[in-house]
Design a protein around this motif. Structure first.
Motif, PDB file in Angstrom:
ATOM      1  N   THR A  19      38.367  34.928  48.704  1.00  0.00           N
ATOM      2  CA  THR A  19      38.651  36.322  48.359  1.00  0.00           C
ATOM      3  C   THR A  19      40.070  36.451  47.808  1.00  0.00           C
ATOM      4  OG1 THR A  19      37.092  37.129  50.021  1.00  0.00           O
ATOM      5  CG2 THR A  19      38.750  38.696  49.246  1.00  0.00           C
TER       6      THR A  19
ATOM      7  N   CYS B 125      39.943  34.883  44.277  1.00  0.00           N
ATOM      8  CA  CYS B 125      39.243  35.767  43.330  1.00  0.00           C
ATOM      9  C   CYS B 125      40.080  36.991  42.980  1.00  0.00           C
ATOM     10  CB  CYS B 125      37.891  36.200  43.897  1.00  0.00           C
ATOM     11  SG  CYS B 125      36.591  34.995  43.606  1.00  0.00           S
ATOM     12  N   THR B 126      40.786  37.548  43.936  1.00  0.00           N
ATOM     13  CA  THR B 126      41.631  38.705  43.649  1.00  0.00           C
ATOM     14  C   THR B 126      42.701  38.333  42.635  1.00  0.00           C
ATOM     15  OG1 THR B 126      41.211  39.629  45.835  1.00  0.00           O
ATOM     16  CG2 THR B 126      43.122  40.481  44.652  1.00  0.00           C
TER      17      THR B 126
ATOM     18  N   HIS C 256      40.844  37.791  39.242  1.00  0.00           N
ATOM     19  CA  HIS C 256      40.395  39.060  38.668  1.00  0.00           C
ATOM     20  C   HIS C 256      41.574  39.887  38.163  1.00  0.00           C
ATOM     21  CE1 HIS C 256      36.336  38.189  39.566  1.00  0.00           C
ATOM     22  NE2 HIS C 256      36.370  38.491  40.843  1.00  0.00           N
TER      23      HIS C 256
ATOM     24  N   GLU D 206      46.179  45.675  46.585  1.00  0.00           N
ATOM     25  CA  GLU D 206      45.050  45.141  45.824  1.00  0.00           C
ATOM     26  C   GLU D 206      44.265  44.106  46.632  1.00  0.00           C
ATOM     27  OE1 GLU D 206      48.032  46.478  42.691  1.00  0.00           O
ATOM     28  OE2 GLU D 206      48.184  45.330  44.533  1.00  0.00           O
ATOM     29  N   HIS D 207      44.983  43.271  47.383  1.00  0.00           N
ATOM     30  CA  HIS D 207      44.295  42.268  48.199  1.00  0.00           C
ATOM     31  C   HIS D 207      43.458  42.929  49.289  1.00  0.00           C
ATOM     32  CE1 HIS D 207      45.392  38.382  46.611  1.00  0.00           C
ATOM     33  NE2 HIS D 207      46.627  38.808  46.424  1.00  0.00           N
TER      34      HIS D 207
ATOM     35  N   GLN E  23      42.224  46.043  49.299  1.00  0.00           N
ATOM     36  CA  GLN E  23      41.104  46.757  48.691  1.00  0.00           C
ATOM     37  C   GLN E  23      40.035  45.777  48.216  1.00  0.00           C
ATOM     38  OE1 GLN E  23      43.275  49.132  45.819  1.00  0.00           O
ATOM     39  NE2 GLN E  23      42.982  50.966  47.055  1.00  0.00           N
ATOM     40  N   SER E  24      40.447  44.669  47.654  1.00  0.00           N
ATOM     41  CA  SER E  24      39.492  43.657  47.224  1.00  0.00           C
ATOM     42  C   SER E  24      38.740  43.086  48.427  1.00  0.00           C
ATOM     43  CB  SER E  24      40.215  42.538  46.468  1.00  0.00           C
ATOM     44  OG  SER E  24      39.300  41.556  46.049  1.00  0.00           O
TER      45      SER E  24
ATOM     46  N   SER F 197      36.162  45.551  49.503  1.00  0.00           N
ATOM     47  CA  SER F 197      34.967  45.553  48.657  1.00  0.00           C
ATOM     48  C   SER F 197      34.117  44.306  48.918  1.00  0.00           C
ATOM     49  CB  SER F 197      35.336  45.677  47.171  1.00  0.00           C
ATOM     50  OG  SER F 197      35.929  44.496  46.678  1.00  0.00           O
TER      51      SER F 197
ATOM     52  N   ARG G 111      30.840  46.012  43.547  1.00  0.00           N
ATOM     53  CA  ARG G 111      32.180  45.446  43.734  1.00  0.00           C
ATOM     54  C   ARG G 111      32.956  45.451  42.416  1.00  0.00           C
ATOM     55  NH1 ARG G 111      35.049  40.434  44.470  1.00  0.00           N
ATOM     56  NH2 ARG G 111      36.549  40.815  46.123  1.00  0.00           N
TER      57      ARG G 111
ATOM     58  N   LEU H 257      36.489  47.356  41.837  1.00  0.00           N
ATOM     59  CA  LEU H 257      37.679  46.648  41.357  1.00  0.00           C
ATOM     60  C   LEU H 257      38.177  47.240  40.048  1.00  0.00           C
ATOM     61  CD1 LEU H 257      36.776  42.921  42.152  1.00  0.00           C
ATOM     62  CD2 LEU H 257      38.336  44.424  43.397  1.00  0.00           C
TER      63      LEU H 257
ATOM     64  N   VAL I 260      40.740  49.432  42.264  1.00  0.00           N
ATOM     65  CA  VAL I 260      41.743  48.422  42.603  1.00  0.00           C
ATOM     66  C   VAL I 260      42.630  48.080  41.412  1.00  0.00           C
ATOM     67  CG1 VAL I 260      42.121  46.096  43.504  1.00  0.00           C
ATOM     68  CG2 VAL I 260      40.265  47.496  44.418  1.00  0.00           C
TER      69      VAL I 260
END
Length: 163
Positions: free
Chosen positions: A59, A62-63, A66, A81-82, A84-85, A88, A130, A134, A138
Motif C-alpha cells: 500500500t 502503490c501510494t 500512484h 495521502e498515505h 487516505q490511500s 481506500s 478506489r 484516489l 486523495v
C-alpha cells in the motif's frame, strides 16, 4: 533529466483514461509481486502476519507510484495521502471480504470458478471505487494538498494584493 517531466510540464492530473490504465498497471503489478512476496515470507512467519506486512508495504509503494505516475502529483505523498490511500485499500479489502462471505452464506460449497468470479468481480468494483477515491479526493487536481481553506486563503491574498 527531470525526475517527473509529466508533472512539471502538464501541471495537472492526466486524463481519466490514461490515469486508470496506469492505476491498473501499477496496482496490478504490485499485486502480482505481493502475492509472491506473501508466499515467500509465509515460510518464515504465520501467513496472516506475512499478509499484513506485505499489505502495508504494498500500500505504501502503490501510494508512491500512484502519486508520481498515475496522477502526476508534483510532490511525494505526505501522511494525509498515505492514510487516505490506506483507508481506500481497507475499504476495498472489506468489500471483497464481504462478497466472499456472502457467497459462502448463499452457497456453502461453491466451485473454484464461482469463487474466482465473485472475488474478481468484487475486486474490479472495489478497484474502480478506489481509483475514484484516489483521483477525486486523495490526489485531486494533481496536487493532493489543495483544500478549501488553502484555496480561500489564496483567493483572499490575491484580492488583497489587487486592492
Amino acid at each position: 533529466m527531470n525526475p517527473a517531466p509529466h508533472a512539471a510540464q502538464a501541471g495537472s492530473t492526466p486524463d481519466p483514461l490514461s490515469s486508470f490504465a496506469r492505476f491498473v498497471l501499477f496496482g496490478g503489478g504490485v499485486g502480482l509481486l505481493s502475492s509472491g512476496a506473501v508466499a515467500l515470507l509465509a515460510g518464515a512467519m504465520p501467513w496472516a502476519l506475512a499478509n499484513a506486512v506485505i499489505t502495508i508495504a504494498s500500500t505504501l509503494l502503490c501510494t508512491e507510484l500512484h502519486a508520481r505516475f498515475t496522477f502526476a502529483t508534483p510532490h511525494r505523498p505526505g501522511w494525509r495521502e498515505h492514510w487516505q490511500s490506506a483507508g481506500s485499500a481497507a475499504a476495498a479489502y472489506a468489500a471483497t471480504t464481504a462478497a466472499m462471505t456472502a457467497l459462502h452464506l448463499l452457497q456453502p460449497s461453491p466451485g473454484a470458478l464461482t469463487e474466482q468470479l465473485v472475488y474478481l468481480s468484487a475486486s474490479a468494483l472495489a478497484g474502480i471505487g478506489r481509483f475514484l477515491v484516489l483521483r477525486l479526493v486523495v490526489f485531486a487536481g494533481g496536487t493532493g494538498r489543495t483544500s478549501a481553506s488553502t484555496t480561500w486563503t489564496a483567493t483572499l491574498d490575491a484580492r488583497v494584493k489587487i486592492a
